[in-house]
Scaffold this motif. Structure first.
Motif, short mmCIF file in Angstrom:
data_model
loop_
_atom_site.label_atom_id
_atom_site.label_comp_id
_atom_site.label_asym_id
_atom_site.label_seq_id
_atom_site.Cartn_x
_atom_site.Cartn_y
_atom_site.Cartn_z
N GLY A 286 29.41 44.45 31.57
CA GLY A 286 28.51 43.13 31.77
C GLY A 286 29.05 42.43 33.18
O GLY A 286 30.26 42.74 33.65
N THR B 53 38.95 48.68 33.17
CA THR B 53 37.92 49.22 32.95
C THR B 53 38.04 50.66 31.88
O THR B 53 37.41 50.93 30.96
CB THR B 53 36.97 49.65 34.14
N TYR C 172 35.76 49.37 45.79
CA TYR C 172 34.27 49.11 45.58
C TYR C 172 33.27 48.95 46.83
O TYR C 172 32.15 48.78 46.39
CB TYR C 172 34.36 47.98 44.60
N ASP D 22 31.83 39.67 46.54
CA ASP D 22 32.38 40.07 45.28
C ASP D 22 33.69 39.30 44.86
O ASP D 22 34.76 39.42 45.48
CB ASP D 22 32.85 41.67 45.48
N ALA E 144 35.00 39.42 41.67
CA ALA E 144 34.83 40.12 40.32
C ALA E 144 35.70 39.45 39.55
O ALA E 144 35.43 39.02 38.11
CB ALA E 144 34.91 41.30 40.44
N TYR E 145 37.01 38.99 39.80
CA TYR E 145 37.92 38.62 39.05
C TYR E 145 38.44 37.16 39.20
O TYR E 145 39.52 36.58 38.69
CB TYR E 145 39.20 39.52 38.55
N LYS F 189 34.24 41.60 32.48
CA LYS F 189 35.49 42.02 31.67
C LYS F 189 36.61 41.12 32.07
O LYS F 189 37.54 40.89 31.04
CB LYS F 189 35.93 43.64 32.15
N TYR F 190 36.19 40.27 33.06
CA TYR F 190 37.64 39.18 33.18
C TYR F 190 37.61 37.93 32.44
O TYR F 190 38.56 37.11 32.60
CB TYR F 190 37.76 39.07 34.75
N SER G 108 32.70 39.99 37.19
CA SER G 108 32.81 40.92 36.18
C SER G 108 33.05 40.15 35.00
O SER G 108 33.95 39.58 34.81
CB SER G 108 33.72 42.14 36.54
N HIS H 122 38.72 38.45 46.66
CA HIS H 122 40.02 38.43 46.62
C HIS H 122 41.04 38.67 47.77
O HIS H 122 42.21 38.38 47.75
CB HIS H 122 40.64 39.11 45.65
N GLY I 200 27.75 44.73 35.20
CA GLY I 200 29.17 44.65 35.91
C GLY I 200 28.92 44.32 37.26
O GLY I 200 28.00 44.16 38.00
N ALA I 201 30.17 43.97 37.89
CA ALA I 201 30.53 43.73 39.45
C ALA I 201 30.24 44.69 40.27
O ALA I 201 29.57 44.60 41.30
CB ALA I 201 31.85 43.22 39.68
N ALA I 202 30.38 46.17 40.00
CA ALA I 202 30.18 47.17 40.77
C ALA I 202 28.81 47.54 40.79
O ALA I 202 28.10 47.61 41.76
CB ALA I 202 30.68 48.44 40.04
#
Ligand SMILES: *Cc1c(COP(=O)(O)O)cnc(C)c1O
Length: 383
Positions: free
Chosen positions: A221, A24, A118, A186, A188-189, A213-214, A211, A159, A74-76
């Motif tokens: 986003g 990020t 997070y 979560d 996210a990735y 971004k991954y 997320s 994860h 985003g995931a957050a």
């Protein structure tokens, strides 16, 4: 008013060659021409954001085999929205009181070994974290014991699923079901291998977030997927209808523009259709080229590795070159990383112990020789 130079130059800042990976703080990932093109296309057209969020959610849900989905910044942000949905249900009046949770079920159960950075996004909603288990880990009985009349949800950072001393997702879902409590995830990735993306919903999670971004989407986003009922609750607490509706929604600061929403959707479509074996082959080729460029420097060795999303080094599949830089005088791996960053152009990579980790995740082919030359200049003995 004149405008000269690049926008970075006018601000007096320098671009960075990103050999660190997807972070990020470095701007996330690089948008493909297809994603960027779709964002440009919708820049020319207005649309009702309620329609766009419904439509984008429908498309994503279809791709993941979920009942419903909702694009988020985003995931957050997704974590805060999932938790607020679990606490308030579809009650907009309750949502507008957050982070005051008086009268609501406001406890989120998290296993001790699942604490992570997070989990701050859980408590920012006003929810209270209830940590199940102790230093030795968490048993299913300890998850049960942490559940009470005020439990709103069980939470799992995917994860960390199946990490030592934890109850796995399948058992957590069984416990949640037996108490009528939703399980929030979560992930996210966890977007590669692709089979991971629908796996948490298939395992019975009520909501799961990712997320963007991954998967090549915008840094700001992401999305939530899951049950129709709970996605509706998410939407009640989101940024829409703050001005036009009856409630001052909790999620109003988590606002999105149409360009980013479309960017998330198209990035996901591209990611699901991408030839991932070609993507990994590119990393391997880039790693080999860089190893070649810095070959033969006395005392310096390098090795291809996989620098994982959670920052571990494992053998496969290769995405990074790990360069061992023995300390000589005041030169350390850390000082070399600092010199790369201070150099021109600035190059960002990770330094771990006596190694530099050059990660190919978002590097372009033409950036490899630049990194090779910079490393050679810093590592070659100067007589
Ligand atoms: C990056 C990340 C997040 C936050 O995602 P954003 O989309 O940047 O808000 C949450 N959880 C994990 C595990 C992450 O790696």
């Amino acid at each position: 008013m004149t405008r000269t130079g690049t926008v970075f130059e006018r601000m007096g800042i320098r671009p960075v060659i990103n050999a660190s990976g997807i972070y990020t703080d470095l701007g996330g990932s690089r948008l493909s021409p297809g994603v960027w093109g779709a964002m440009t296309e919708v820049n020319d057209q207005f649309v009702k954001l309620a329609d766009l969020l419904d439509g984008s959610g429908r498309l994503i849900a279809g791709r993941l085999g979920a009942e419903a989905a909702w694009v988020t910044p985003g995931a957050a942000a997704s974590i805060a929205l999932m938790v607020s949905a679990a606490m308030t249900g579809g009650d907009g009046a309750a949502g507008q009181r957050l982070p005051d949770t008086a009268g609501l079920k406001n406890e989120i159960v998290l296993q001790r070994n699942h604490r992570y950075k997070y989990d701050r996004q859980i408590t920012m909603t006003g929810a209270k974290l209830v940590i199940a288990g102790g230093a030795g880990g968490t048993t299913e009985a300890e998850v049960e014991a942490a559940i009470g009349p005020n439990t709103a949800a069980l939470f799992l950072p995917a994860h960390l699923d199946r990490s030592a001393g934890t109850v796995g997702l399948a058992r957590l879902v069984a416990v949640g079901r037996s108490h009528g409590i939703p399980v929030l995830v979560d992930a996210a990735y966890l977007c590669w291998p692709l089979e991971l993306m629908p796996s948490h919903i298939a395992a019975g999670a009520d909501l799961v977030c990712f997320s963007a971004k991954y998967f090549g989407g915008p840094n700001a986003g992401g999305f939530i997927a899951g049950s129709r009922r709970m996605i509706d609750w998410v939407s009640v607490n989101g940024f829409l209808r703050y001005e036009s509706g009856p409630y001052r929604t909790f999620g109003r600061p988590l606002k999105m523009d149409r360009q980013t929403i479309v960017g998330v959707v198209v990035a996901l479509e591209e990611w699901l259709a991408l030839d991932h074996s070609e993507r990994w082959a590119r990393y391997r080729r880039q790693v080999a080229e860089l190893a070649d460029l810095i070959g033969g420097i006395p005392g310096i060795s390098s090795e291809p590795k996989y620098f994982t999303m959670d920052e571990r080094l494992v053998p496969e599949p290769v995405n990074s070159l790990v360069v061992t830089v023995p300390s000589v005088g005041r030169r350390t791996a850390q000082s070399v990383a600092a010199a790369l960053e201070a150099g021109s152009p600035s190059i960002s990579c990770s330094a771990e112990g006596s190694t530099l980790i050059v990660c190919m995740d978002v590097l372009r082919d033409e950036e490899i020789p630049i990194i090779g030359a910079a490393l050679r200049a810093l590592l070659e003995p100067n007589e």
